[in-house]
Design a protein around this motif. Structure first.
Motif, short mmCIF file in Angstrom:
data_model
loop_
_atom_site.label_atom_id
_atom_site.label_comp_id
_atom_site.label_asym_id
_atom_site.label_seq_id
_atom_site.Cartn_x
_atom_site.Cartn_y
_atom_site.Cartn_z
N ALA A 41 -23.96 -33.68 -22.06
CA ALA A 41 -23.56 -34.99 -21.54
C ALA A 41 -22.33 -34.86 -20.66
N PHE A 82 -22.74 -52.44 -26.32
CA PHE A 82 -21.48 -51.69 -26.42
C PHE A 82 -20.80 -51.70 -25.07
N THR B 3 -28.06 -41.18 -16.70
CA THR B 3 -28.75 -41.81 -17.84
C THR B 3 -28.11 -41.33 -19.12
N PRO B 5 -28.03 -39.50 -22.38
CA PRO B 5 -28.82 -38.39 -22.92
C PRO B 5 -29.49 -38.75 -24.24
N HIS B 6 -29.02 -39.82 -24.83
CA HIS B 6 -29.56 -40.13 -26.15
C HIS B 6 -30.72 -41.12 -26.08
N CYS B 18 -22.44 -45.17 -23.91
CA CYS B 18 -23.66 -45.83 -23.47
C CYS B 18 -23.58 -47.30 -23.85
N CYS B 21 -26.78 -48.01 -26.52
CA CYS B 21 -26.81 -47.49 -27.89
C CYS B 21 -25.42 -47.11 -28.40
N PHE B 25 -20.30 -40.13 -24.49
CA PHE B 25 -20.64 -39.06 -23.56
C PHE B 25 -19.58 -37.98 -23.54
#
Lengths: 265, 252
Positions: A41, A82, B3, B5-6, B18, B21, B25
């Motif tokens: 990430a 969030f 995007t 990653p999860h 994010c 969710c 990151f």
């Protein structure tokens, strides 16, 4: 507001909400995926911006307007749960309901608990009445003895008492006054406590603070009159004070929860 | 556009979490749960009750010291004043600095003067009747001045130690800190009643429990109507002084 540095204190502070605030990746994703995930990430974020811009379909139009994050002020799109700037969790309706339910449960249990404090005031009222009766009659015996001792003396005869001289007539009056005073003070205190008990059933906080203050004052005044009463029955006194403190705390908690429930609805 | 990653939801350029969710990151730890940071009621009330308890304790300790040492010098009164005012300033400065905001000149000065003088006169009249009634039932009222006379201190000293000093600090405590904290957790009426009750009890003299409760109500009234501590301080000082003057006149 400072950003948290370690996760532990947060988790300790709000244990009941831990599972709610945790993002889903912690709970759902298989454990072996997560360590690999995070470096990837960050890699995407640091070097891969141009690449990913080519890979993904052309960027959407500017982010839809949302509300500002209460934590960092970033704009949060309306359908996001969030904040992408600081990770702040937005309360959803469902979460709100859960919280309300939790408050209601806590309120119910503390209200049950605080009824004990109310009963404790009632017990004190009874104790004051009993104590006053016993003390009063003990004093009456003493007074009767003193009357007997003085019966042979003429009214104008003067006696030394506590460094002062009183005539027998004055002494008789004094003894009688003291007798009445002991009954009157204790019964008055008992009556006040009964009153506070009825008040506490309607409104615990002021009643228990008043009862606590009066109890301490009685102990202090007794201590002034007869210093050895301070350590007489010390264990009971400590227990009583502890009960009062729990009572005040519970009463405040009940108020706070009631106020936050009222704010929610 | 990157995007997540999860959950592979599209994310903002410089997002650190994010939005869908909540995944991090950057490996940062979890965000805080939203929660009002306001002090709980217990935290609000604690300083007021602790201060009151400490004042009672200091009164009891000095009282017992006087009892055992048979020391009737006014110096012990001075020591009590020193300890109590230190405690009060400490608590107000640390736990309730907002109370100092009440130290401001009230508006409508003529009205204030009238209120203060009226309150003082009424309270003096009240205490005369009250002490007459109570002393007929055998309660003994303490005289304030003998300890100063016996120690050979000039008679202006009690006007400072009994009238002025307690007026300033008792108002700061009872109509200031305690009143404020009580009205933060309850209604104003409750704050008036409870702060007056605590005020009357702190004197630890059974004879004045009822009278000082009423006096406390009167001072609370001044504080509420003028939203300042100065009127009640002035009335408190004037009332204490008249009681002392009355004692001087009575005892010669």
């Amino acid at each position: 507001m400072e950003t948290p540095k370690t996760p532990e204190p947060q988790a300790q502070e709000f244990p009941s909400n831990e599972s709610e605030s945790r993002p889903t990746y912690d709970v759902d994703s298989p454990p072996f995926e997560s360590p690999a995930e995070e470096p990837a990430a960050s890699a995407v974020e640091t070097e891969g911006t141009p690449e990913s811009a080519q890979d993904t379909p052309p960027p959407e139009v500017e982010e839809p307007p949302g509300r500002p994050c209460p934590e960092c002020g970033d704009l949060i799109p309306t359908d996001d749960a969030f904040c992408s700037g600081c990770g702040y969790t937005i309360n959803t309706q469902q979460e709100n309901d859960k919280e309300t339910l939790r408050i209601k449960r806590e309120l119910a249990s503390i209200t049950m608990e605080s009824k004990k404090s109310s009963r404790f005031i009632l017990i004190l009222a009874v104790l004051f009445a009993m104590f006053g009766t016993v003390l009063g009659f003990m004093n009456k015996n003493e007074a009767d003895k003193a009357y007997k001792a003085m019966s042979r003396l003429s009214e104008s005869y003067s006696l030394p008492v506590n460094g002062k001289r009183y005539t027998v007539k004055e002494l008789r009056k004094k003894i009688k006054q003291e007798m009445i005073l002991i009954f009157a003070t204790n019964y008055f205190l008992s009556l006040v406590m009964f009153g506070l008990y009825f008040w506490s059933r309607k409104n615990l906080f002021p009643a228990i603070v008043a009862a606590f203050a009066i109890y301490l004052a009685v102990q202090a005044v007794n201590g002034f009159i007869e210093p050895k009463t301070i350590y007489q029955g010390l264990i009971f006194k400590i227990i009583f004070i502890a009960l009062f403190i729990t009572g005040v705390k519970n009463a405040l908690k009940v108020r706070e929860l009631t106020a936050s429930l009222a704010k929610r609805s | 556009m990157s995007t997540c990653p999860h959950c592979s939801a599209p994310t903002r350029e410089n997002a650190r979490f994010c939005g869908k969710c909540g995944a991090s990151f950057t490996g940062e730890i979890l965000p805080r749960k939203p929660r009002p940071q306001a002090a709980t009621y217990i935290q609000t009330m604690a300083p007021a009750l602790y201060l009151w308890g400490l004042l009672v304790l200091s009164n009891v300790i000095i009282g017992l010291y006087i009892h055992f040492s048979k020391n009737t010098s006014p110096k012990s009164t001075l020591a009590l004043l020193g300890v109590d005012s230190f405690l009060i300033l400490l608590f107000v400065a640390i736990k309730s600095p907002r109370t100092f905001r009440l130290l401001r000149l009230p508006g409508r000065i003529p009205r204030v003067v009238l209120d203060v003088l009226g309150t003082t006169a009424l309270l003096f009249l009240f205490i005369k009747i009250y002490s007459r009634v109570l002393s007929s039932t055998g309660f003994e009222f303490m005289d304030y001045l003998p300890e100063y006379r016996n120690a050979g201190w000039p008679l202006w000293v009690p006007f400072f130690t009994i009238a002025l000093w307690p007026a300033l600090f008792e108002e700061l405590t009872f109509r200031g800190l305690i009143f404020e904290k009580l009205s933060m957790v309850g209604t104003q009426r409750e704050a008036i009643i409870l702060s007056s009750l605590l005020f009357s009890i702190i004197h630890l003299m059974p004879a004045v429990f009822i009278s000082h409760f009423i006096i406390g109500l009167a001072f609370c009234n001044l504080r509420v109507t003028h939203k300042s501590l100065y009127p009640s301080m002035a009335a408190h000082f004037l009332y204490n002084s008249t009681v002392l003057l009355d004692e001087i006149v009575r005892r010669g």
